[in-house]
Design an enzyme around this catalytic site. Structure first.
Site, PDB file in Angstrom:
ATOM      1  N   ASP A 105     -11.218   2.576   3.781  1.00 60.84           N
ATOM      2  CA  ASP A 105     -11.537   1.150   3.640  1.00 60.84           C
ATOM      3  C   ASP A 105     -13.017   0.938   3.323  1.00 60.84           C
ATOM      4  OD1 ASP A 105      -9.618  -0.891   3.908  1.00 60.84           O
ATOM      5  OD2 ASP A 105      -9.409  -0.542   6.068  1.00 60.84           O
ATOM      6  N   GLN A 127      -5.000  -1.807   9.545  1.00 59.93           N
ATOM      7  CA  GLN A 127      -4.857  -3.109   8.892  1.00 59.93           C
ATOM      8  C   GLN A 127      -5.487  -4.208   9.768  1.00 59.93           C
ATOM      9  OE1 GLN A 127      -3.661  -3.549   5.787  1.00 59.93           O
ATOM     10  NE2 GLN A 127      -4.003  -5.747   5.867  1.00 59.93           N
ATOM     11  N   LYS A 151       0.839  -1.205   0.000  1.00 55.64           N
ATOM     12  CA  LYS A 151       0.000   0.000   0.000  1.00 55.64           C
ATOM     13  C   LYS A 151       0.871   1.251   0.000  1.00 55.64           C
ATOM     14  CE  LYS A 151      -3.832  -2.389   2.184  1.00 55.64           C
ATOM     15  NZ  LYS A 151      -4.517  -2.843   3.398  1.00 55.64           N
TER      16      LYS A 151
HETATM   17  N1  GUN Z   1      -6.955  -7.060   5.783  1.00 56.46           N
HETATM   18  C1  GUN Z   1      -7.205  -7.768   4.655  1.00 56.46           C
HETATM   19  N2  GUN Z   1      -7.810  -6.987   3.735  1.00 56.46           N
HETATM   20  C2  GUN Z   1      -7.941  -5.758   4.295  1.00 56.46           C
HETATM   21  C3  GUN Z   1      -8.472  -4.521   3.832  1.00 56.46           C
HETATM   22  O1  GUN Z   1      -8.991  -4.388   2.721  1.00 56.46           O
HETATM   23  N3  GUN Z   1      -8.396  -3.484   4.714  1.00 56.46           N
HETATM   24  C4  GUN Z   1      -7.869  -3.616   5.957  1.00 56.46           C
HETATM   25  N4  GUN Z   1      -7.877  -2.543   6.743  1.00 56.46           N
HETATM   26  N5  GUN Z   1      -7.373  -4.739   6.413  1.00 56.46           N
HETATM   27  C5  GUN Z   1      -7.405  -5.809   5.576  1.00 56.46           C
END
Ligand code: GUN
Length: 285
Positions: free
Chosen positions: A121, A98, A54
């Site tokens: 998100d 996350q 990211k």
């Molecule tokens: N863990 C796995 N996929 C995601 C996501 O799309 N966002 C977040 N915050 N955590 C994740």
């Protein structure tokens, strides 16, 4: 029939190219640099790798980002306090915590603490509600990426039967909702579904978000269906594979996404898109 492969990496690259242009215009014309703050708790290697991805993608697009690393022993109270501080920081446009989090931290408390206007998100119940009522908002990134992939190939969604396998809050439930918003007829299947094949073999669009390697074989798929593979399964030899048995399903489907280079790069791209949207304050309009 051999399926057309929807290469998510290439599509992501294309979209990121135009986002990069948009970001440089924002910086030049408005002095506005979109900023994403990512919080990671503990040292889950998969989560760390996603967060690195990211950050790299943000850098490449001209979006500034920072990562706050917290030990797995951090209290829920402390984490919520940090989120509040970021909510009040005008230089932070997007906040992402996350997942998964350690067991002593209640995920739902974390998600509702994030300002809905910084919730890149798209997990906050307010944004989920906006999505359900058909408003423009931050859409969860993986579902948003899937819809973007289908549209990139002009795959008809309206009136078609989409079967979603998986009902997680991150992928299954919201992708079904976005498909419904596009006027598909949606069936949700999951681990307790009886006679799964009876449902999937009637689908024009299959979204496989199961989390088990290569379980969707040709006998689950109708001739000519579009198949989107959301699975990211690591095999013992270290390689990645999806939920769909790619080599055989490719002979029967009309469209198919690979793993890797499929949905994964699109998820990150939609996060960047949401971050730009947050910086522009679009979710408030
Ligand atoms: N863990 C796995 N996929 C995601 C996501 O799309 N966002 C977040 N915050 N955590 C994740």
């Amino acid at each position: 029939m051999t399926a057309t492969i929807i290469n998510g990496k290439e599509l992501a690259h294309e979209i990121r190219g135009s986002m990069k242009e948009e970001v440089s215009q924002l910086i030049m014309n408005e002095g506005l640099t979109p900023h994403l703050t990512v919080i990671i708790v503990g040292d889950n290697p998969a989560s760390k790798s996603y967060v690195r991805g990211k950050q790299k993608a943000s850098d490449e697009t001209g979006i500034s980002s920072d990562v706050i690393e917290l030990p797995s022993s951090v209290t829920e109270e402390k984490l919520l306090q940090m989120i509040q501080e970021l909510n009040n920081d005008h230089e932070v446009h997007g906040i992402l915590v996350q997942l998964p989090l350690p067991d002593h931290i209640r995920e739902e408390n974390v998600i509702v603490t994030i300002d809905p206007d910084k919730d890149v998100d798209g997990f906050h119940p307010i944004n989920i509600g906006r999505m359900m009522t058909g408003e423009d908002t931050f859409f969860p990134c993986t579902p948003y990426g899937i819809i973007t992939m289908l549209k990139s190939k002009d795959i008809q969604i309206e009136g078609k039967h989409a079967v979603v396998i998986g009902r997680s809050n991150i992928v299954g439930k919201p992708v079904g909702q976005l498909l419904l918003n596009e006027n598909a007829t949606v069936t949700y299947c999951h681990s307790r579904t009886e006679n799964l094949k009876e449902h999937t073999t009637r689908a024009d669009i299959v979204i496989a978000a199961i989390g088990k390697p290569n379980v969707i074989t040709t006998d689950y798929v109708k001739q000519g269906a579009a198949v989107i593979d959301v699975g990211i399964n690591r095999l013992e030899d270290g390689s990645l594979t999806g939920d769909v048995d790619f080599d055989t399903v490719k002979q029967k489907a009309s469209y198919l996404t690979p793993v890797p280079k499929g949905v994964g790069p699109m998820t990150i791209t939609m996060l960047l898109k949401n971050t730009i949207k947050a910086a522009k304050g679009l979710s408030k309009q």
